[in-house]
Design an enzyme around this catalytic site. Structure first.
Site, mmCIF file in Angstrom:
data_model
loop_
_atom_site.group_PDB
_atom_site.id
_atom_site.type_symbol
_atom_site.label_atom_id
_atom_site.label_comp_id
_atom_site.label_asym_id
_atom_site.label_seq_id
_atom_site.Cartn_x
_atom_site.Cartn_y
_atom_site.Cartn_z
ATOM 1 N N TYR A 99 -2.166 -1.604 10.217
ATOM 2 C CA TYR A 99 -2.064 -1.599 8.758
ATOM 3 C C TYR A 99 -0.669 -1.200 8.303
ATOM 4 O O TYR A 99 -0.077 -1.835 7.425
ATOM 5 C CB TYR A 99 -3.109 -0.636 8.189
ATOM 6 C CG TYR A 99 -3.223 -0.632 6.687
ATOM 7 C CD1 TYR A 99 -3.921 -1.637 6.029
ATOM 8 C CD2 TYR A 99 -2.655 0.378 5.925
ATOM 9 C CE1 TYR A 99 -4.050 -1.631 4.644
ATOM 10 C CE2 TYR A 99 -2.786 0.393 4.545
ATOM 11 C CZ TYR A 99 -3.481 -0.612 3.908
ATOM 12 O OH TYR A 99 -3.591 -0.602 2.542
ATOM 13 N N SER A 133 0.851 -1.186 0.000
ATOM 14 C CA SER A 133 0.000 0.000 0.000
ATOM 15 C C SER A 133 0.888 1.236 0.000
ATOM 16 O O SER A 133 2.087 1.149 0.303
ATOM 17 C CB SER A 133 -0.880 -0.014 1.261
ATOM 18 O OG SER A 133 -1.459 1.247 1.515
#
Length: 271
Positions: free
Chosen positions: A175, A152
């Site tokens: 995350y 990401s």
């Protein structure tokens, strides 16, 4: 007559394993791979979506296997069963996104050590172990394959907290830990298996239009506005745009690309 340059993007006669192929982005990757000619095997827990995909791609090179690939206790057994039953893939894409039920609480204020450990286990650890075993099998069988792991922009950068102002979305500590680990492990895999002709890249999407992870709700207009104002292309991306980038990294069109953090972010990481 020379073959069309578009043939470089073809996946004809290739076998692809797609983990998480029933998800928001996974469905687009599945569609793209099937249309590009790959024998596409999707591994996912979502039986409903899996059956819909089977119906959609009836009589094509597609198969759905219901499986939880995040279960570390069963990875070694499942790997052996998959390889024995389906063979070794030429292409391995892991776009699965396993989370715990308390995922929304993974903020700096509310996170717990238990949640951090469990999310790292089911997401980062499963990514690492599956890709490790598949790369080793590719080498054993002399398959010059391609591996694409999902990272990401927040596996590269810190989260921009401004985009969450006046929304129900918050920063996510877990995350960033998970995606940062995937980013660097991809580079380590690429370094180790390059001599064997196996290419490994991580793809790093920016914000993608769709639902909020862990919820059925779509992103709010405020979040979309905040994000778009901070992105050079002034919008979020689409699942199709990510899938086409995965096709590129999986095909011979990217034959000299390995070890990259491939940004699909509308220029987010450029500023």
């Amino acid at each position: 007559m020379k073959k069309s340059i578009l043939n470089k993007f073809s996946l004809k006669n290739k076998k692809a394993f797609v983990f998480g192929g029933c998800g928001l982005i996974g469905k687009e990757i599945t569609k793209t791979f099937v249309e590009a000619g790959a024998k596409t095997l999707v591994f996912d827990t979502n039986l409903k979506i899996g059956k819909l995909l089977e119906k959609k791609y009836d009589n094509l090179n597609f198969k759905f296997i219901r499986s939880d690939t995040s279960d570390l206790k069963k990875i070694d057994v499942k790997f052996n069963n998959f390889i024995k039953k389906y063979g070794c893939p030429d292409i391995f894409v892991n776009c699965s996104y396993p989370i715990t039920k308390d995922w929304a609480q993974s903020t700096f204020q509310k996170n717990t050590l238990k949640s951090l450990k469990k999310n790292v286990e089911i997401h980062l650890d499963s990514y690492v172990w599956w890709s490790h075993k598949i790369c080793r099998e590719m080498k054993k069988r002399k398959i010059k394959g391609s591996v694409v792991l999902f990272s990401s922009i927040y596996g590269i950068l810190g989260q921009n907290l401004n985009i969450y102002k006046n929304t129900s979305i918050s920063e996510n500590m877990n995350y960033s830990v998970i995606k940062g680990g995937i980013t660097n492990f991809s580079k380590q895999l690429a370094s180790y298996y390059g001599k064997d002709g196996i290419r490994i890249n991580s793809i790093c999407p920016g914000g993608i239009l769709g639902h909020v992870k862990g919820s059925s709700k779509k992103q709010s207009k405020k979040f979309i506005k905040n994000y778009s104002e901070n992105c050079p292309l002034s919008r979020l991306g689409t699942p199709e745009e990510v899938a086409l980038s995965v096709l590129f990294l999986s095909s011979n069109a990217s034959s000299y690309i390995t070890g990259t953090s491939f940004m699909v972010d509308g220029g987010w990481s450029a500023i």
